[in-house]
Motif scaffolding. Sequence first.
Motif, PDB file in Angstrom:
ATOM      1  N   ASP A   1      47.626   2.468 -58.410  1.00 57.23           N
ATOM      2  CA  ASP A   1      46.864   3.411 -59.208  1.00 57.23           C
ATOM      3  C   ASP A   1      45.445   3.556 -58.675  1.00 57.23           C
ATOM      4  OD1 ASP A   1      45.609   1.068 -59.924  1.00 57.23           O
ATOM      5  OD2 ASP A   1      46.395   1.043 -61.971  1.00 57.23           O
ATOM      6  N   GLU A   2      44.586   4.215 -59.471  1.00 56.40           N
ATOM      7  CA  GLU A   2      43.211   4.447 -59.038  1.00 56.40           C
ATOM      8  C   GLU A   2      42.449   3.148 -58.801  1.00 56.40           C
ATOM      9  OE1 GLU A   2      44.714   6.098 -61.417  1.00 56.40           O
ATOM     10  OE2 GLU A   2      44.405   8.246 -61.111  1.00 56.40           O
ATOM     11  N   THR A   3      42.772   2.108 -59.560  1.00 59.48           N
ATOM     12  CA  THR A   3      42.087   0.823 -59.387  1.00 59.48           C
ATOM     13  C   THR A   3      42.351   0.254 -58.002  1.00 59.48           C
ATOM     14  OG1 THR A   3      42.252   0.352 -61.751  1.00 59.48           O
ATOM     15  CG2 THR A   3      41.838  -1.515 -60.286  1.00 59.48           C
ATOM     16  N   VAL A   4      43.608   0.347 -57.558  1.00 63.93           N
ATOM     17  CA  VAL A   4      43.952  -0.122 -56.211  1.00 63.93           C
ATOM     18  C   VAL A   4      43.208   0.680 -55.153  1.00 63.93           C
ATOM     19  CG1 VAL A   4      45.830  -0.385 -54.547  1.00 63.93           C
ATOM     20  CG2 VAL A   4      46.209  -0.946 -56.960  1.00 63.93           C
ATOM     21  N   ALA A   5      43.146   1.995 -55.353  1.00 61.83           N
ATOM     22  CA  ALA A   5      42.469   2.857 -54.392  1.00 61.83           C
ATOM     23  C   ALA A   5      40.980   2.543 -54.319  1.00 61.83           C
ATOM     24  CB  ALA A   5      42.686   4.324 -54.769  1.00 61.83           C
ATOM     25  N   LEU A   6      40.351   2.343 -55.469  1.00 60.50           N
ATOM     26  CA  LEU A   6      38.927   2.010 -55.467  1.00 60.50           C
ATOM     27  C   LEU A   6      38.668   0.663 -54.810  1.00 60.50           C
ATOM     28  CD1 LEU A   6      37.619   3.277 -58.920  1.00 60.50           C
ATOM     29  CD2 LEU A   6      36.912   4.060 -56.664  1.00 60.50           C
ATOM     30  N   ASP A   7      39.535  -0.298 -55.038  1.00 63.31           N
ATOM     31  CA  ASP A   7      39.386  -1.599 -54.376  1.00 63.31           C
ATOM     32  C   ASP A   7      39.458  -1.448 -52.862  1.00 63.31           C
ATOM     33  OD1 ASP A   7      39.047  -2.995 -56.711  1.00 63.31           O
ATOM     34  OD2 ASP A   7      41.154  -3.597 -56.889  1.00 63.31           O
ATOM     35  N   TYR A   8      40.357  -0.577 -52.400  1.00 62.69           N
ATOM     36  CA  TYR A   8      40.476  -0.328 -50.965  1.00 62.69           C
ATOM     37  C   TYR A   8      39.190   0.294 -50.417  1.00 62.69           C
ATOM     38  CZ  TYR A   8      42.329   1.515 -46.566  1.00 62.69           C
ATOM     39  OH  TYR A   8      42.535   1.806 -45.242  1.00 62.69           O
TER      40      TYR A   8
ATOM     41  N   LEU B   1      41.876  10.464 -56.210  1.00 57.14           N
ATOM     42  CA  LEU B   1      42.392   9.334 -55.457  1.00 57.14           C
ATOM     43  C   LEU B   1      43.908   9.246 -55.515  1.00 57.14           C
ATOM     44  CD1 LEU B   1      39.738   6.702 -56.524  1.00 57.14           C
ATOM     45  CD2 LEU B   1      39.793   8.100 -54.469  1.00 57.14           C
ATOM     46  N   ARG B   2      44.496   9.713 -56.562  1.00 61.74           N
ATOM     47  CA  ARG B   2      45.936   9.623 -56.722  1.00 61.74           C
ATOM     48  C   ARG B   2      46.476  10.911 -57.365  1.00 61.74           C
ATOM     49  NH1 ARG B   2      45.861   6.140 -53.632  1.00 61.74           N
ATOM     50  NH2 ARG B   2      46.745   4.046 -53.742  1.00 61.74           N
ATOM     51  N   GLY B   3      47.589  11.396 -56.846  1.00 58.93           N
ATOM     52  CA  GLY B   3      48.362  12.380 -57.576  1.00 58.93           C
ATOM     53  C   GLY B   3      48.037  13.839 -57.369  1.00 58.93           C
ATOM     54  N   GLY B   4      46.978  14.173 -56.626  1.00 60.75           N
ATOM     55  CA  GLY B   4      46.656  15.566 -56.413  1.00 60.75           C
ATOM     56  C   GLY B   4      46.482  16.321 -57.722  1.00 60.75           C
ATOM     57  N   TYR B   5      47.016  17.520 -57.767  1.00 60.37           N
ATOM     58  CA  TYR B   5      46.859  18.344 -58.967  1.00 60.37           C
ATOM     59  C   TYR B   5      47.597  17.766 -60.168  1.00 60.37           C
ATOM     60  CZ  TYR B   5      44.142  22.156 -57.053  1.00 60.37           C
ATOM     61  OH  TYR B   5      43.117  22.912 -56.550  1.00 60.37           O
ATOM     62  N   GLN B   6      48.613  16.943 -59.936  1.00 61.46           N
ATOM     63  CA  GLN B   6      49.272  16.291 -61.060  1.00 61.46           C
ATOM     64  C   GLN B   6      48.309  15.391 -61.813  1.00 61.46           C
ATOM     65  OE1 GLN B   6      52.420  17.103 -62.027  1.00 61.46           O
ATOM     66  NE2 GLN B   6      52.288  18.596 -60.353  1.00 61.46           N
ATOM     67  N   ALA B   7      47.369  14.784 -61.086  1.00 61.23           N
ATOM     68  CA  ALA B   7      46.387  13.910 -61.730  1.00 61.23           C
ATOM     69  C   ALA B   7      45.383  14.687 -62.559  1.00 61.23           C
ATOM     70  CB  ALA B   7      45.654  13.081 -60.661  1.00 61.23           C
ATOM     71  N   LEU B   8      45.242  15.990 -62.299  1.00 62.21           N
ATOM     72  CA  LEU B   8      44.278  16.804 -63.028  1.00 62.21           C
ATOM     73  C   LEU B   8      44.857  17.403 -64.299  1.00 62.21           C
ATOM     74  CD1 LEU B   8      42.636  18.777 -60.070  1.00 62.21           C
ATOM     75  CD2 LEU B   8      41.856  16.642 -61.133  1.00 62.21           C
ATOM     76  N   LYS B   9      46.182  17.422 -64.429  1.00 57.78           N
ATOM     77  CA  LYS B   9      46.816  18.093 -65.568  1.00 57.78           C
ATOM     78  C   LYS B   9      46.368  17.576 -66.933  1.00 57.78           C
ATOM     79  CE  LYS B   9      51.247  18.612 -65.193  1.00 57.78           C
ATOM     80  NZ  LYS B   9      52.639  18.332 -64.799  1.00 57.78           N
ATOM     81  N   PRO B  10      46.131  16.266 -67.113  1.00 61.45           N
ATOM     82  CA  PRO B  10      45.681  15.803 -68.440  1.00 61.45           C
ATOM     83  C   PRO B  10      44.348  16.393 -68.880  1.00 61.45           C
ATOM     84  CG  PRO B  10      46.513  13.965 -67.145  1.00 61.45           C
ATOM     85  CD  PRO B  10      46.414  15.133 -66.220  1.00 61.45           C
TER      86      PRO B  10
END
Length: 383
Positions: free
Chosen positions: A84-91, A33-42
């Motif tokens: 963040d992801e919370t905003v995206a899920l609410d949408y 939902l957010r950040g593309g591959y940057q979100a997967l790095k963790p």
Amino acid sequence: METIHPIQPLTGTGTKPKRKRSIIDCDLHLAPLRGGYQALKPYMSRYYREQIETWGPRVPGQIGMYNNGGTNGTMRDHKMPPGDETVALDYIRSNLLDKYQIDYGIITGMDYGINTIPDTDYAAAVCSACNDYTIEHVLAKEPRLKASIMIPKQDSELSAKEINRVASHPGFVQVIVSNGAEKPYGHRRYYPIYEACVRHNLPFAIHVSMEGIGINPPPTGAGYVSHYAEYRLARAGIMMTHLASFIYEGVFELFPTLKVVMIEAGMMWIAPALWRMDQDWKALRHNTPWVKKLPSEYYREHVRVTSQPIELPAKPEMFLPMLEAIHADPCLMFASDYPHWDFDSPALAFPKMPDPLWERIFYTNAAELYGLPQRGAAKGGND
């Protein structure tokens, strides 16, 4: 063999249900939902994090080659608000799940480009990160969303390992790969994947994309096409090849409980494909003696198909007979393809049809396949 429910002919009173009933949507594209591959790095080791920081994702894209309509392939009026992801899920809750009374939505993977690269260890690392991200940021926060296990299909052993790792999570309801592939999916190189699917009672889903990208061969037998409209048609031909491969290679005899889901390749082409395969099986069955039944029987028992994009005949009276020809009653499942530009609204996509058929397409078939609860009377909408 499962019970096949014959389609009832359309009468003057046969229409869509008047009551607004909740549905299951079998093709949603929501993550990451957010950040593309940057979100997967963790969720990745330092070795791969540093590779992404230095060189980027190293994964081919498809939109640049065959532009998927709209802006980044999405509807122009559906742009995620900042946050963040919370905003995206609410949408997503307000613009999709609540708006269309979706009891369950099936997320059909993340970036299928990972199915196009030769570095299978990197592909496996990205798939694991996608699955872990989905568990933490989607499945843990919205019970109406279910997900698909991403696998590095280039390596069947690594794929089986990933399925075994996360299949116990109740939020995952299928395994998913791209339509573009090095070999048709009936090939024995994929057997370890099907063994893992059967072990965990998970369907094997094929989603259109990545045809002719990376290590995958061209999208047609005549090479590459010039325009996206041609490419969309070619996708159905590749999916047809996979379907025939499953049947003629005897996969359903070897794995009698395996279910296959064909996603976003259309549906009406299935009828003449089955007619042709049945005729050829009768004439040429000595070539494939391990195929014990008519191809159409294997299809009804083992294959499910999603509705989007729907091919509507020029004559409306042809629609119901074509649904019967593709065995829609046991095999067809509704999909919206949200939020892509060719999104099929649950309220508008289908012409009128008998209530029992609507019920199976929009809810029951998916509930049976994915082991989801049948809708209770209390979950229906308002009249």
